[in-house]
Write an enzyme that holds these catalytic residues in place. Structure first.
Site, short mmCIF file in Angstrom:
data_model
loop_
_atom_site.label_atom_id
_atom_site.label_comp_id
_atom_site.label_asym_id
_atom_site.label_seq_id
_atom_site.Cartn_x
_atom_site.Cartn_y
_atom_site.Cartn_z
N CYS A 169 10.44 -5.74 -3.30
CA CYS A 169 10.38 -4.43 -2.67
C CYS A 169 9.64 -3.49 -3.61
O CYS A 169 8.89 -3.96 -4.48
CB CYS A 169 11.78 -3.91 -2.30
SG CYS A 169 12.87 -3.58 -3.69
N SER A 170 9.82 -2.20 -3.51
CA SER A 170 9.02 -1.26 -4.30
C SER A 170 9.27 -1.34 -5.79
O SER A 170 8.40 -1.68 -6.58
CB SER A 170 9.26 0.18 -3.81
OG SER A 170 8.81 0.32 -2.49
#
Length: 226
Positions: A169-170
């Site tokens: 994810c980020s």
């Protein structure tokens, strides 16, 4: 037009009605009140919406992090740093599963990464979804998100249960304990990893530092134009 006086806080499970309760919305003059929020109103009409307005089954995000972390450790899900992830992708046929929203994925992702959103914009307009939209709007958020109910089906359509998957994810959380976070910290990618192992995926890894660190380290990034 009714003014929004109080609404349940997004993402707090204690604010939602249970699946066995009806969503109760009180309308007093021009003021809207949500269930579970006290008001000083003296007279009101009561609108009770059943079935469609009740909260769905408990999503993975609301499962206690300790419980998720315990399962992840039991299933031997481990974190890999970005350089190791790149090597595993190139040499050992690992797949990077990017669980960020599609728009973020298109802006930039590791080459060859597959995108399946863990969270998506709220799409339905059931009474329950309308209440959630109002909850987000009360806090100035007009693009409220929800856990993607089609997440595991979408993954299964692209990857079999034996696939070697690195979830990203980020910025990612971590299962590693620290002084300030003795049980680590959850993230979208760790929630996604939890859902994967819960549904029979056997070779699941977690990208430490996420796509942010991948980019910061100068590793390959590609983007997609609409």
């Amino acid at each position: 037009m009714a003014s929004l006086t109080s609404i349940a806080t997004p993402y707090r499970s204690s604010s939602y009605p249970s699946s066995s309760q009806a969503l109760r919305v009180k309308l007093t003059g021009n003021t809207l009140f949500s269930a579970g929020v006290r008001s000083s109103a003296t007279s009101s009409s009561l609108l009770t919406i059943r079935s469609a307005a009740t909260k769905p089954d408990k999503p993975a995000a609301e499962v206690d992090w300790r419980q998720k972390r315990e399962l992840l450790l039991e299933k031997r899900v481990r974190g890999v740093d970005v350089k190791e992830a790149l090597r595993l992708q190139k040499e050992n046929n690992f797949v990077i599963l990017d669980v960020r929203p599609e728009a973020e994925y298109k802006e930039g992702h590791p080459p060859g990464a597959i995108n399946v959103e863990m969270y998506r914009l709220i799409r339905e307009w059931t009474p329950w979804d309308i209440a959630r939209r109002l909850g987000f709007a009360f806090f100035g958020i007009f693009s409220g998100t929800e856990e993607n109910p089609e997440f595991i089906q979408s993954v299964e359509a692209k990857l079999d249960k034996e696939a070697k998957i690195i979830v990203a994810c980020s910025s990612a959380g971590t299962m590693k304990p620290t002084q300030n976070l003795p049980e680590g910290q959850q993230s979208r990618s760790l929630i996604a990893a939890y859902v994967l192992v819960l549904n029979g995926y056997k070779n699941v890894f977690h990208l430490e530092g996420g796509i942010y660190t991948w980019s910061k380290e100068g590793l390959p990034i590609e983007s997609e134009e609409d």
